[in-house]
Design a protein around this motif. Structure first.
Motif, PDB file in Angstrom:
ATOM      1  N   PRO A 167      23.444  33.262  -3.477  1.00  0.00           N
ATOM      2  CA  PRO A 167      23.625  34.373  -2.648  1.00  0.00           C
ATOM      3  C   PRO A 167      25.161  34.491  -2.271  1.00  0.00           C
ATOM      4  O   PRO A 167      25.735  35.541  -1.671  1.00  0.00           O
ATOM      5  N   TRP A 168      26.129  33.376  -2.234  1.00  0.00           N
ATOM      6  CA  TRP A 168      27.424  33.297  -1.749  1.00  0.00           C
ATOM      7  C   TRP A 168      28.095  34.161  -2.644  1.00  0.00           C
ATOM      8  O   TRP A 168      29.074  35.055  -2.616  1.00  0.00           O
ATOM      9  N   PHE A 169      27.889  34.185  -4.161  1.00  0.00           N
ATOM     10  CA  PHE A 169      28.461  34.980  -5.379  1.00  0.00           C
ATOM     11  C   PHE A 169      27.915  36.222  -4.985  1.00  0.00           C
ATOM     12  O   PHE A 169      28.842  37.356  -5.175  1.00  0.00           O
ATOM     13  N   VAL A 170      26.833  36.592  -4.771  1.00  0.00           N
ATOM     14  CA  VAL A 170      26.590  38.197  -4.589  1.00  0.00           C
ATOM     15  C   VAL A 170      27.189  38.882  -3.357  1.00  0.00           C
ATOM     16  O   VAL A 170      27.923  39.717  -3.580  1.00  0.00           O
ATOM     17  N   ALA A 171      27.459  37.903  -2.271  1.00  0.00           N
ATOM     18  CA  ALA A 171      28.136  38.391  -1.216  1.00  0.00           C
ATOM     19  C   ALA A 171      29.684  38.489  -1.638  1.00  0.00           C
ATOM     20  O   ALA A 171      30.109  39.752  -0.954  1.00  0.00           O
ATOM     21  N   ILE A 172      30.235  37.593  -2.398  1.00  0.00           N
ATOM     22  CA  ILE A 172      31.753  37.865  -2.991  1.00  0.00           C
ATOM     23  C   ILE A 172      31.654  39.237  -3.645  1.00  0.00           C
ATOM     24  O   ILE A 172      32.572  39.815  -3.319  1.00  0.00           O
ATOM     25  N   GLY A 173      30.463  39.531  -4.575  1.00  0.00           N
ATOM     26  CA  GLY A 173      30.833  40.399  -5.339  1.00  0.00           C
ATOM     27  C   GLY A 173      30.653  41.882  -4.477  1.00  0.00           C
ATOM     28  O   GLY A 173      31.706  42.781  -4.838  1.00  0.00           O
ATOM     29  N   VAL A 174      29.771  42.080  -3.639  1.00  0.00           N
ATOM     30  CA  VAL A 174      29.519  43.090  -2.720  1.00  0.00           C
ATOM     31  C   VAL A 174      30.655  43.372  -2.109  1.00  0.00           C
ATOM     32  O   VAL A 174      31.341  44.393  -1.764  1.00  0.00           O
ATOM     33  N   LEU A 175      31.398  42.393  -1.148  1.00  0.00           N
ATOM     34  CA  LEU A 175      32.338  42.318  -0.454  1.00  0.00           C
ATOM     35  C   LEU A 175      33.875  43.004  -0.976  1.00  0.00           C
ATOM     36  O   LEU A 175      34.705  43.437  -0.574  1.00  0.00           O
ATOM     37  N   SER A 176      33.989  42.141  -2.197  1.00  0.00           N
ATOM     38  CA  SER A 176      34.959  42.625  -2.935  1.00  0.00           C
ATOM     39  C   SER A 176      35.048  43.965  -3.389  1.00  0.00           C
ATOM     40  O   SER A 176      36.008  44.623  -3.446  1.00  0.00           O
ATOM     41  N   TRP A 177      33.789  44.622  -3.794  1.00  0.00           N
ATOM     42  CA  TRP A 177      33.514  45.797  -4.379  1.00  0.00           C
ATOM     43  C   TRP A 177      33.809  46.731  -3.382  1.00  0.00           C
ATOM     44  O   TRP A 177      34.620  47.706  -3.307  1.00  0.00           O
ATOM     45  N   LEU A 178      33.299  46.395  -1.992  1.00  0.00           N
ATOM     46  CA  LEU A 178      33.508  47.226  -0.774  1.00  0.00           C
ATOM     47  C   LEU A 178      34.942  47.402  -0.610  1.00  0.00           C
ATOM     48  O   LEU A 178      35.381  48.308  -0.044  1.00  0.00           O
ATOM     49  N   GLY A 179      35.578  46.242  -0.706  1.00  0.00           N
ATOM     50  CA  GLY A 179      37.199  45.964   0.020  1.00  0.00           C
ATOM     51  C   GLY A 179      37.854  46.889  -0.976  1.00  0.00           C
ATOM     52  O   GLY A 179      38.824  47.475  -0.551  1.00  0.00           O
ATOM     53  N   GLN A 180      37.696  46.859  -2.244  1.00  0.00           N
ATOM     54  CA  GLN A 180      38.539  47.599  -3.145  1.00  0.00           C
ATOM     55  C   GLN A 180      38.213  49.090  -3.023  1.00  0.00           C
ATOM     56  O   GLN A 180      39.403  49.761  -3.048  1.00  0.00           O
ATOM     57  N   ILE A 181      37.178  49.569  -2.876  1.00  0.00           N
ATOM     58  CA  ILE A 181      36.958  50.854  -2.719  1.00  0.00           C
ATOM     59  C   ILE A 181      37.437  51.508  -1.205  1.00  0.00           C
ATOM     60  O   ILE A 181      37.951  52.532  -1.204  1.00  0.00           O
ATOM     61  N   CYS A 182      37.215  50.847  -0.255  1.00  0.00           N
ATOM     62  CA  CYS A 182      37.636  51.086   1.052  1.00  0.00           C
ATOM     63  C   CYS A 182      39.197  51.111   1.092  1.00  0.00           C
ATOM     64  O   CYS A 182      40.039  51.923   1.737  1.00  0.00           O
TER      65      CYS A 182
END
Length: 283
Positions: free
Chosen positions: A205-220
């Motif tokens: 779950p932590w790796f999933v969270a990193i992926g989602v947060l990194s994707w969201l951060g880069q897009i924003c």
């Protein structure tokens, strides 16, 4: 809503996402090799782009400048590896503050490589920022080598941003972000294989969270800078410093001493001045 306000909202989401992702990486690096954590970060973030590709079609990925993407991804991966290494060994706020020396290194690179004229104010900002680095690297009189790694990573970030500027002439932000993560997954697979340690199921779950947060951060991040005025968005991006201080205190119980706090302030002020002064010259 005016463009600067919309851009600031995007940047605020990016700052929160990327800082929390950094905290999770620091947490995971306590039990796993940094190379393994970075590999899963890139892989998880790449998978987050798949729904976007499915919706927009493979035209989103079509590029005539693959070498440019490889170069940008290599610089970005090197920079992030250095940042992750520093995260493991430094306070969260210290590592993020050192990453903010990137604009200062851009000034130095412009003067040395591009032979650009550099104003006296930017030279003073560079000196102030480097003094801030010294205060963070030796806040208690004991040198921390990870600080130099973080600064080297910031220099790589400056080169990566130059590559992004060149790519953005023909490539949309989403494509640049996708290839950064996808190529980074390939690059990070080799060191991860040599340092491999199978993560526990509880880490998934932590790796999933990193992926989602990194994707969201880069897009924003991309959208915020595209919509708002660059110098004003850079000021919003600097929220990462106080946010990382609060997160480091709340999650890891980290309290920077006065010298380290002074170093952060110097780096932040020097970075803001460098960005704004550069914007005035180009405007």
């Amino acid at each position: 809503m005016n463009p600067d306000t919309r851009g600031a909202l995007y940047l605020t989401v990016a700052v929160a996402s990327l800082t929390v992702a950094s905290a999770i990486i620091k947490h995971l690096a306590a039990d796993l090799p940094v190379a393994v954590v970075v590999f899963f970060r890139h892989l998880a973030a790449t998978l987050c782009f798949l729904p976007m590709v499915a919706r927009s079609g493979f035209g989103l990925l079509r590029t005539e400048n693959l070498p440019g993407h490889v170069w940008r991804a290599t610089l970005g991966y090197t920079s992030f590896m250095a940042f992750a290494y520093a995260l493991e060994r430094l306070l969260l706020a210290d590592a993020i503050a050192l990453s903010y020396t990137a604009p200062l290194w851009s000034t130095l690179l412009a003067a040395v490589i591009l032979r650009e004229a550099v104003s006296r104010g930017r030279i003073l900002a560079l000196v102030a920022g480097l003094l801030g680095v010294v205060l963070i690297a030796r806040p208690a009189g004991q040198f921390e080598p990870a600080s130099l790694v973080a600064v080297a990573g910031a220099a790589c970030t400056s080169l990566a941003m130059l590559a992004v500027k060149q790519l953005s002439r023909t490539e949309p932000p989403e494509r640049i972000a996708f290839y950064f993560m996808a190529i980074g997954s390939v690059l990070s697979a080799v060191p991860a294989a040599f340092a491999w340690r199978t993560p526990a199921v509880s880490a998934v779950p932590w790796f999933v969270a990193i992926g989602v947060l990194s994707w969201l951060g880069q897009i924003c991040l991309s959208r915020g800078y595209a919509i708002g005025q660059f110098s004003r968005m850079a000021l919003v991006d600097l929220l990462r410093l106080p946010f990382s201080l609060l997160l480091g205190l709340a999650v890891f119980g980290e309290v920077p001493d006065l010298l380290a706090a002074a170093g952060m302030a110097l780096i932040g002020a020097a970075s803001v001045y460098t960005v704004i002064e550069g914007r005035r010259r180009s405007g």
